[in-house]
Design a protein around this motif. Structure first.
Motif, PDB file in Angstrom:
ATOM      1  N   LEU A 246       0.381  -1.347  -0.243  1.00 42.35           N
ATOM      2  CA  LEU A 246      -0.020  -0.102   0.139  1.00 42.35           C
ATOM      3  C   LEU A 246       0.947   1.327  -0.343  1.00 42.35           C
ATOM      4  N   ARG A 247       1.610   1.474   0.512  1.00 36.69           N
ATOM      5  CA  ARG A 247       3.295   2.445   0.662  1.00 36.69           C
ATOM      6  C   ARG A 247       3.499   2.148  -0.723  1.00 36.69           C
ATOM      7  N   ALA A 248       3.797   1.393  -1.523  1.00 39.20           N
ATOM      8  CA  ALA A 248       4.460   1.732  -2.872  1.00 39.20           C
ATOM      9  C   ALA A 248       3.507   1.861  -3.852  1.00 39.20           C
ATOM     10  N   ARG A 249       2.205   1.803  -4.069  1.00 38.96           N
ATOM     11  CA  ARG A 249       1.350   2.285  -4.162  1.00 38.96           C
ATOM     12  C   ARG A 249       0.345   3.390  -4.329  1.00 38.96           C
ATOM     13  N   ASP A 250       1.181   4.117  -3.096  1.00 35.84           N
ATOM     14  CA  ASP A 250       0.865   5.177  -2.750  1.00 35.84           C
ATOM     15  C   ASP A 250       2.312   6.757  -3.258  1.00 35.84           C
ATOM     16  N   ILE A 251       3.386   5.635  -3.449  1.00 33.03           N
ATOM     17  CA  ILE A 251       4.478   6.627  -3.830  1.00 33.03           C
ATOM     18  C   ILE A 251       4.186   6.081  -5.263  1.00 33.03           C
ATOM     19  N   VAL A 252       3.961   4.914  -5.844  1.00 37.09           N
ATOM     20  CA  VAL A 252       3.609   5.497  -7.355  1.00 37.09           C
ATOM     21  C   VAL A 252       2.497   6.756  -7.539  1.00 37.09           C
ATOM     22  N   LYS A 253       1.906   6.289  -7.753  1.00 35.67           N
ATOM     23  CA  LYS A 253       0.101   7.171  -7.351  1.00 35.67           C
ATOM     24  C   LYS A 253       1.122   9.112  -7.337  1.00 35.67           C
ATOM     25  N   GLN A 254       1.964   8.833  -6.391  1.00 36.06           N
ATOM     26  CA  GLN A 254       2.923  10.706  -6.479  1.00 36.06           C
ATOM     27  C   GLN A 254       3.487  10.432  -7.605  1.00 36.06           C
ATOM     28  N   ILE A 255       4.405   9.966  -7.912  1.00 32.32           N
ATOM     29  CA  ILE A 255       5.265   9.750  -8.840  1.00 32.32           C
ATOM     30  C   ILE A 255       4.303   9.617 -10.277  1.00 32.32           C
ATOM     31  N   LEU A 256       3.064   8.847 -10.724  1.00 25.74           N
ATOM     32  CA  LEU A 256       2.448   9.029 -11.663  1.00 25.74           C
ATOM     33  C   LEU A 256       1.354  10.813 -11.233  1.00 25.74           C
ATOM     34  N   THR A 257       1.383  10.974 -10.223  1.00 29.37           N
ATOM     35  CA  THR A 257       0.333  12.551 -10.570  1.00 29.37           C
ATOM     36  C   THR A 257       2.034  13.785 -10.250  1.00 29.37           C
ATOM     37  N   PHE A 258       3.204  13.654 -10.472  1.00 33.10           N
ATOM     38  CA  PHE A 258       4.074  14.994 -10.268  1.00 33.10           C
ATOM     39  C   PHE A 258       4.138  14.626 -12.187  1.00 33.10           C
ATOM     40  N   SER A 259       4.110  13.202 -12.828  1.00 35.59           N
ATOM     41  CA  SER A 259       4.772  13.093 -14.160  1.00 35.59           C
ATOM     42  C   SER A 259       4.043  13.603 -15.232  1.00 35.59           C
ATOM     43  N   ARG A 260       2.637  14.095 -15.095  1.00 35.85           N
ATOM     44  CA  ARG A 260       1.793  14.634 -15.437  1.00 35.85           C
ATOM     45  C   ARG A 260       1.972  15.838 -16.203  1.00 35.85           C
ATOM     46  N   GLU A 261       1.703  15.596 -17.505  1.00 33.39           N
ATOM     47  CA  GLU A 261       2.105  17.188 -18.918  1.00 33.39           C
ATOM     48  C   GLU A 261       1.052  17.608 -18.750  1.00 33.39           C
ATOM     49  N   GLY A 262       1.004  19.068 -19.050  1.00 30.31           N
ATOM     50  CA  GLY A 262      -0.200  20.007 -19.492  1.00 30.31           C
ATOM     51  C   GLY A 262      -0.832  20.383 -18.933  1.00 30.31           C
ATOM     52  N   ASP A 263      -1.236  21.594 -19.026  1.00 30.78           N
ATOM     53  CA  ASP A 263      -2.159  22.580 -17.945  1.00 30.78           C
ATOM     54  C   ASP A 263      -4.034  22.064 -17.785  1.00 30.78           C
ATOM     55  N   GLN A 264      -3.340  21.804 -16.164  1.00 29.65           N
ATOM     56  CA  GLN A 264      -4.215  21.512 -15.421  1.00 29.65           C
ATOM     57  C   GLN A 264      -5.894  22.164 -15.177  1.00 29.65           C
ATOM     58  N   GLU A 265      -7.233  22.102 -15.403  1.00 30.53           N
ATOM     59  CA  GLU A 265      -8.005  22.807 -14.948  1.00 30.53           C
ATOM     60  C   GLU A 265      -8.584  22.588 -13.573  1.00 30.53           C
ATOM     61  N   LEU A 266      -8.363  24.080 -13.307  1.00 25.97           N
ATOM     62  CA  LEU A 266      -8.588  24.743 -12.417  1.00 25.97           C
ATOM     63  C   LEU A 266     -10.483  22.938 -11.933  1.00 25.97           C
ATOM     64  N   ARG A 267     -10.593  23.424 -10.465  1.00 23.34           N
ATOM     65  CA  ARG A 267     -12.177  22.697  -9.910  1.00 23.34           C
ATOM     66  C   ARG A 267     -11.514  23.109  -8.389  1.00 23.34           C
ATOM     67  N   PRO A 268     -13.635  22.898  -8.132  1.00 22.56           N
ATOM     68  CA  PRO A 268     -12.996  23.095  -6.436  1.00 22.56           C
ATOM     69  C   PRO A 268     -13.074  21.781  -5.963  1.00 22.56           C
ATOM     70  N   ILE A 269     -11.850  22.445  -4.989  1.00 23.40           N
ATOM     71  CA  ILE A 269     -11.305  21.189  -4.414  1.00 23.40           C
ATOM     72  C   ILE A 269     -11.192  21.084  -2.783  1.00 23.40           C
ATOM     73  N   SER A 270     -11.852  20.436  -2.387  1.00 24.17           N
ATOM     74  CA  SER A 270     -10.608  20.070  -1.025  1.00 24.17           C
ATOM     75  C   SER A 270      -9.393  20.739  -0.930  1.00 24.17           C
ATOM     76  N   LEU A 271      -8.802  21.020  -0.072  1.00 24.87           N
ATOM     77  CA  LEU A 271      -7.415  20.650  -0.144  1.00 24.87           C
ATOM     78  C   LEU A 271      -6.658  20.118   1.035  1.00 24.87           C
TER      79      LEU A 271
END
Length: 569
Positions: A246-271
């Protein structure tokens, strides 16, 4: 008569030569006077010519001096030992306002206060050359500003070939050097950006492959856990493997998140979940001697891109870690709601009052001086040593915060740490609670078609589904899966397929299947969580999207949800 004639002849003999001499003398005198007059006239003419030529020479010298004096280049003459004998206006303006500040100065020490010896060696090594270049020299103007001068020199020699002095012409290349440095910085930044893009692409590929490995391990661990009684040593070991997955899964998710390209659309979220997930990732990237303390409160929604907010947290965190080094230290991260009235707008550096979400990152590092604090958000500005950072982290944070309509500032003092404050405008939105896991494993007996090009993962998924009571048919080929479905379209109650596969994607497979049976539920899964936001997937009629690696309870609950049956334990 003869006597008379004879007497006259004698007389003529006596007086004739005298007259001739007098006549000759008169002629000589006349000639002499004429010659003297001619000589005098010639002398006057020569004197006039000398005066004219002297005047022309003086005028030419004046023109030359005026030309040299008004040249934008620096022109000076100096003896071999360095004493300056002449300097034009441009040269004097670089050396001093008064000519007395120039003449007598040493050329070598003037052009290179810290490298006079090198300049002397450069000149000495080139004495036999008609002209030579000195290396570009860094100089200090009278006002304290720095300039760069490109010098060209040549020697003046007498008839015996002895060196008299040097003449030097200097061109101010300060702006050129500035442009070169700017271009070099831009090229350096472009190369760094390209490296980061390449690293992002590489890390995304590695993370995707690693995700499949984790998914296989996690699937088999869950199967083994089902076979081992709780409380045994083996079950304890399996639980540890499960938690690590589960810890490895979370780290992989972070890596995939930070490697995303392009402009992201702002949307209402909780920080809140974004910051908590970023803190988890930050813990694994900073020295273990540093402690992270968080104070995360329930906060309002903001218009934001979760990936970019994650970058803000990571940049703040790495900056704080650098400020504290390898020694003990504390990073405090807090989130809170704050309402700002008109009387506090200047204090919080905002233009509009109202509700805000405040992010605060505080460290116990070495702090910053006022000079450093004034430039901390400037691009390329850094207090780090070569190879420790680019000076772009906090500049990126500044850009992200501004693009979100927020504001940020820093409070710091040398030796007392730093505190970064960020305000994001709060937005009104409907709260959608997260669906919690029911806490039980849901089973069924329907027929499921499973498609995954990773054979090990396919086998683990089929075993899990069979443990849940389903009839399972699987294949590693999307083309083969479509063929199997077309031959028996009514033989399946659910299709469970990977997204990224050779020959045919899971999305294409799902569309082909739903053209035949629009009522057939399809669950699509992938290691790329960002695919869940794909509009094409959302409009395709796919019932659910899961992210690998998938937990048993999550998979079981999703299957029951899309099939629409009542829960079965």
């Amino acid at each position: 008569m003869d006597d008379t004639l004879s007497h006259r002849g004698v007389a003529g003999d006596e007086n004739g030569p005298s007259d001739l001499m007098e006549s000759a003398i008169r002629v000589d005198t006349a000639i002499q006077k004429t010659d003297e007059a001619d000589i005098a006239n010639c002398g006057d003419h020569l004197e006039e010519m000398v005066k004219i030529r002297t005047k022309n020479f003086q005028a030419g010298e004046l023109r030359y001096r005026e030309m040299v004096e008004n040249m934008p280049e620096l022109v000076c003459c100096f003896f071999p030992h360095g004493a300056i004998t002449f300097a034009n206006r441009a040269c004097r303006s670089q050396m001093g306002d008064d000519a007395n500040d120039v003449y007598g100065k040493n050329f070598f020490e003037w052009i290179s206060p810290n490298g006079a010896d090198l300049a002397k060696k450069e000149v000495k090594a080139a004495t036999k050359k008609a002209s030579f270049l000195l290396s570009d020299k860094r100089m200090c103007r009278p006002d304290g500003s720095i300039c760069w001068i490109h010098w060209s020199c040549h020697g003046l020699f007498d008839d015996d070939g002895s060196l008299i002095e040097y003449q030097a012409v200097g061109r101010d290349i300060t702006e050129e050097r500035k442009r070169q440095n700017e271009n070099a910085e831009q090229d350096k930044w472009r190369r760094r950006t390209q490296k980061l893009e390449a690293i992002g692409t590489l890390s995304a590929g590695i993370a995707h492959d690693f995700n499949n490995i984790v998914a296989v391990i996690l699937g088999n661990v869950q199967l083994a856990m089902d076979d081992v009684s709780k409380g045994t040593r083996t079950r304890k070991n399996l639980d540890e493997i499960y938690d690590s997955c589960l810890r490895a899964r979370d780290i992989v998710k972070q890596i995939l998140t930070f490697s995303r390209e392009g402009d992201q659309e702002l949307r209402p979220i909780s920080l809140v979940p974004v910051v908590k997930e970023s803190i988890k990732f930050l813990r694994s990237t900073i020295p273990s001697t540093l402690e992270i303390r968080d104070n995360i409160q329930d906060i309002d929604f903001v218009n934001a891109d979760p990936t970019q907010i994650g970058q803000v947290i990571m940049n703040f965190g790495t900056n704080a870690a650098h400020a504290m080094g390898n020694g003990p230290g504390v990073i405090e991260i807090s989130l809170e709601n704050i309402t700002i009235g008109h009387e506090h707008e200047d204090r919080f550096r905002i233009s509009n009052d109202g509700k805000y979400v405040k992010l605060t990152v505080r460290d116990t590092g070495h702090g910053m001086s006022s000079a450093v604090m004034s430039r901390v958000f400037d691009p390329y500005f850094t207090t780090k040593n070569e190879g420790e950072g680019s000076g772009m982290g906090l500049a990126v944070v500044h850009g992200i915060v501004e693009s979100h309509g927020g504001t940020l500032w820093v409070d710091s003092e040398s030796g007392k740490g730093s505190t970064f404050h960020v305000l994001f405008p709060a937005v009104e939105t409907e709260f959608v609670p997260e669906i919690e896991s029911p806490g039980v494993i849901l089973t069924g007996n329907e027929r499921i078609l499973v498609v995954d090009d990773e054979k090990a993962l396919l086998e683990a998924e089929m075993d899990i589904l069979e443990r849940l009571g389903y009839e399972v048919l699987g294949t590693t080929s999307a083309v083969e899966a479509l063929k199997m479905f077309q031959e028996h379209p009514d033989s399946f109650d659910l299709v469970y397929t990977d997204m990224t596969m050779p020959d045919m994607t899971g999305l294409t497979l799902a569309k082909n299947i739903m053209e035949v049976r629009p009522d057939l539920p399809v669950i699509l899964y992938s290691g790329h969580r960002g695919l869940a936001e794909n509009n094409e997937i959302g409009k395709s009629g796919i019932k659910a999207f899961l992210t690998k690696p998938i937990i048993l309870e999550e998979l079981a609950g999703t299957i029951r949800a899309v099939l629409g049956d009542k829960k079965r334990k």
